[in-house]
Structure formats: C-alpha cells, structure tokens
Write an enzyme that holds these catalytic residues in place. Sequence first.
Site, PDB file in Angstrom:
ATOM      1  N   THR A  26      56.870  38.498  31.325  1.00  0.00           N
ATOM      2  CA  THR A  26      57.618  37.572  30.475  1.00  0.00           C
ATOM      3  C   THR A  26      56.934  36.212  30.486  1.00  0.00           C
ATOM      4  O   THR A  26      56.688  35.652  31.549  1.00  0.00           O
ATOM      5  CB  THR A  26      59.069  37.484  30.991  1.00  0.00           C
ATOM      6  OG1 THR A  26      59.691  38.736  30.724  1.00  0.00           O
ATOM      7  CG2 THR A  26      59.849  36.387  30.304  1.00  0.00           C
ATOM      8  N   HIS A 175      61.910  50.048  29.097  1.00  0.00           N
ATOM      9  CA  HIS A 175      62.142  49.234  30.301  1.00  0.00           C
ATOM     10  C   HIS A 175      63.456  49.701  30.943  1.00  0.00           C
ATOM     11  O   HIS A 175      64.538  49.350  30.476  1.00  0.00           O
ATOM     12  CB  HIS A 175      62.223  47.768  29.888  1.00  0.00           C
ATOM     13  CG  HIS A 175      62.181  46.777  31.012  1.00  0.00           C
ATOM     14  ND1 HIS A 175      62.398  47.129  32.328  1.00  0.00           N
ATOM     15  CD2 HIS A 175      61.938  45.445  31.015  1.00  0.00           C
ATOM     16  CE1 HIS A 175      62.293  46.031  33.075  1.00  0.00           C
ATOM     17  NE2 HIS A 175      62.012  45.002  32.308  1.00  0.00           N
ATOM     18  N   ASN A 178      64.185  46.665  36.922  1.00  0.00           N
ATOM     19  CA  ASN A 178      64.410  45.242  37.197  1.00  0.00           C
ATOM     20  C   ASN A 178      65.810  44.705  36.898  1.00  0.00           C
ATOM     21  O   ASN A 178      65.976  43.508  36.650  1.00  0.00           O
ATOM     22  CB  ASN A 178      63.367  44.388  36.450  1.00  0.00           C
ATOM     23  CG  ASN A 178      61.970  44.610  37.003  1.00  0.00           C
ATOM     24  OD1 ASN A 178      61.830  45.109  38.120  1.00  0.00           O
ATOM     25  ND2 ASN A 178      60.952  44.264  36.250  1.00  0.00           N
ATOM     26  N   TYR A 180      67.845  45.292  34.323  1.00  0.00           N
ATOM     27  CA  TYR A 180      68.297  45.167  32.937  1.00  0.00           C
ATOM     28  C   TYR A 180      69.133  46.403  32.570  1.00  0.00           C
ATOM     29  O   TYR A 180      69.396  47.249  33.417  1.00  0.00           O
ATOM     30  CB  TYR A 180      67.096  44.881  32.021  1.00  0.00           C
ATOM     31  CG  TYR A 180      66.432  43.581  32.467  1.00  0.00           C
ATOM     32  CD1 TYR A 180      67.088  42.362  32.284  1.00  0.00           C
ATOM     33  CD2 TYR A 180      65.230  43.580  33.172  1.00  0.00           C
ATOM     34  CE1 TYR A 180      66.544  41.176  32.760  1.00  0.00           C
ATOM     35  CE2 TYR A 180      64.678  42.393  33.649  1.00  0.00           C
ATOM     36  CZ  TYR A 180      65.339  41.188  33.444  1.00  0.00           C
ATOM     37  OH  TYR A 180      64.825  40.015  33.933  1.00  0.00           O
ATOM     38  N   ASN A 235      67.736  40.505  40.343  1.00  0.00           N
ATOM     39  CA  ASN A 235      68.893  40.583  39.443  1.00  0.00           C
ATOM     40  C   ASN A 235      70.085  41.287  40.094  1.00  0.00           C
ATOM     41  O   ASN A 235      70.826  42.024  39.431  1.00  0.00           O
ATOM     42  CB  ASN A 235      68.523  41.249  38.105  1.00  0.00           C
ATOM     43  CG  ASN A 235      67.751  40.326  37.184  1.00  0.00           C
ATOM     44  OD1 ASN A 235      67.927  39.106  37.234  1.00  0.00           O
ATOM     45  ND2 ASN A 235      66.893  40.887  36.349  1.00  0.00           N
TER      46      ASN A 235
HETATM   47  C1  PHB Z   1      61.886  37.560  34.106  1.00  0.00           C
HETATM   48  O1  PHB Z   1      61.921  36.918  33.047  1.00  0.00           O
HETATM   49  O2  PHB Z   1      62.032  37.007  35.204  1.00  0.00           O
HETATM   50  C2  PHB Z   1      61.674  39.011  34.055  1.00  0.00           C
HETATM   51  C3  PHB Z   1      61.693  39.663  32.836  1.00  0.00           C
HETATM   52  C4  PHB Z   1      61.507  41.041  32.808  1.00  0.00           C
HETATM   53  C5  PHB Z   1      61.312  41.723  33.977  1.00  0.00           C
HETATM   54  C6  PHB Z   1      61.287  41.076  35.183  1.00  0.00           C
HETATM   55  C7  PHB Z   1      61.467  39.716  35.214  1.00  0.00           C
HETATM   56  O3  PHB Z   1      61.160  43.042  33.949  1.00  0.00           O
END
Ligand code: PHB
Length: 363
Positions: A26, A175, A178, A180, A235
């Site tokens: 990102t 994705h 992480n 999400y 997260n």
């Molecule tokens: C972040 O913006 O911190 C971020 C975004 C996507 C990811 C991991 C971290 O998979």
Amino acid sequence: MSTDMFSPVTLGDIKLSNRMVMAPMTRNRADEHHAPHDLNVTYYQQRATAGLIITEASQVSPEGVGYPGTPGIYSDEQVAGWQKVTNAVHAEGGHIFIQLWYCGRISHPDLLPDKQIPVAPSAIKPEGEAVTLEGMKAFVTPRALETNEIADIVAQYRHAAKMAKKAGFDGVEVHAANGYLIDQFLRDGSNKRTDEYGGSLENRMRLLNEVLDAVIEVWPSHRVAVRLTPENSFNSMSDSNPLENFSYFITQLNPRKLAYVHVLEGDMMTKSVNIDYRVLRDCYDGLYMANNGYDKARAQTALNNGNCDLVALGVPFLSNPDLVKRYQHDLPLNEVDFATFYGGDEHGYVDYPFAEEVNAESV
Ligand code: PHB
C-alpha cells in the site's frame, strides 16, 4: 536440489523470468477518484524486472475502501489508469497481477459512501485507529453482514475481476489476508457467526470459495491466486489453531489449480513465526509463494530447501527498483525511507536510484 532465484518459472501459462516477486504494498498515491495516474505508472514500470509484480491492494468497490489514496478497480477511470500501468510493465517484459481488496471492519464511516458503518462477519471492533483524511480516528464497531448481503459482496469481486481483465492485468490475487474482510471470515477471532458463513472451517471458508468461484467465472483459474496470513496479528486478528485451520484452507485450494498460493509467514509487525510453514507448504500441490522479511540469503535458502517456489519481497523492491540486478550482482542496496511509505509525492516513490545512477555518482 537447488533452485536459483534468478531461474525462470512457469506460472500457469505465463513464463516468469525469475522467482523474485514484488510483494503487494500500500502506497496511498492514487488520485482523488482512487485511480492510478502517471506517477504510479512510473513506479511500477521501474520495478518491471521482478519476475512478477503484485500491485498494492485495490478495492473492488467504493464500499471496500479502508484508507485514503488507495486505488480501486471498479470504475472506467481506474481501468484507464491501470491500463497505462499494465502497458508500461508489459513493455519492459514484466508481468503484473492486481490484488483484489475489501477492507471490511478495517475502515471508517468517513471513508465510506454515505458515511456507512463498515461491515464484518461479526460486530467486533478491532483495536486501534483508522487512517482518515482528517487523521487517525478510532475504529468503530462494525455491522455484522446479513447472510443475504454476502452475494452482493461476491458480485463486487466478480465486477472487479472483469475490470482487471479490461485493464490488461496478467491475473488477479484475491487478498484473503492481513485482517481484511475475507480474512475476518477465515479466522475465528473475528468470525463468531452462526449461519453458513461461520462456525466450521468449511463455513468460515465459504466467502473465500464464493469469491474464487466468481473470479474464476471471469479468469482461468491459473490466472487467479490467493494470499493468506495464518498467524498475522495485524489488524487485531487471531485464530485458535492457525496450523490446523490453514492446513485445511490450503488443502481445500488444491483442486482449483490456481496460479499460486501466497503466504505471509508469521507476524507482519514482529516477524515472529510460531508455526511450521513447511507443513502448510506441503499441503499445497501447486506453486507456493513465501513472504515476510525475506532477503537474498533467506530467499535463496528457502528456494533450495523446497520451502517455496517463489519469494515475494516488499521493502527491498520498494527501495530498489532494480532489485533483481542488485541481488544478481551482489550490489549494495539503497537505504529505505520509512517516512515516505504511505502517501505523498514522487519522493520515496519513484526517486530511489538505479544501481548505475549510484555508480555514476561515485565515479
Ligand atoms: C496497510 O495499509 O497498512 C496495509 C494494507 C494492506 C495490507 C497490509 C497492510 O495487506
């Protein structure tokens, strides 16, 4: 058996020139319509000698957003921007997959259409703060999705997959990592549902499976990949039994004959590793991509040991556009500037020098 990281590898029907993959990162530099523009084209083009580029996570719809300045892959304007990126990467002989993203509870009403409450499998507030245009704000308690709302989310992935094809990508990475939305369904710290999307492993994997079915209506399965994070706590995520549960999830992916499975091994923040990833690797019949703090030596050892087939490198590619050449010739690496990771302009984005520029300056 030794597997040279600079040796070509066939991914489905694509021949990659080496096994070094640019990890999704990102960078928050899309325009106000979440569309890529010329600066982003330069950034990806500079890194096209990677065997494969995986783009930064890109939301599948306005509802999927979770940060300012992240690109989307749902509007015509975004497709036009991405088309320039894919053309530029292909012109250099590179390959590029786009990572499809839906943030779920890692968002904030300020970022969402009509200031709606973020959605999640269950109404469990993550610890910490969201990044908004007005600075950091505490996460809110998300709204648990109704069972009958899930088909619409799957449809958003199908639409994004079509738009990714129009934009000229070589494939898509779903994705599912992480913390999400899809990961929120996979792991039991965030999924307390009692319908067919929660409880058993089969149920927790249902959303990922439905998303894959939808994406595979658009793309051949060998152009579709998945990213997983069995034990990343980022997260506010947790799972009661990462090894057993992800052994199941990964085994279930086998019949799909995907391009690859991409696993962020251990914890993204602390880099601690508490489960045996060789067990997970051995659950998978196809190409396994490893990620999380690899450098040249660790990557080469992992490839030689058969612990992976591809290695995704993040920070090294961020700060060294010509990383492949630098690793190949043992050239020194650029120093990383952490302050310019997220958002901003060309500084810390497209101005990391290539090795010949460094050499030219030093003579
Ligand atoms: C972040 O913006 O911190 C971020 C975004 C996507 C990811 C991991 C971290 O998979």
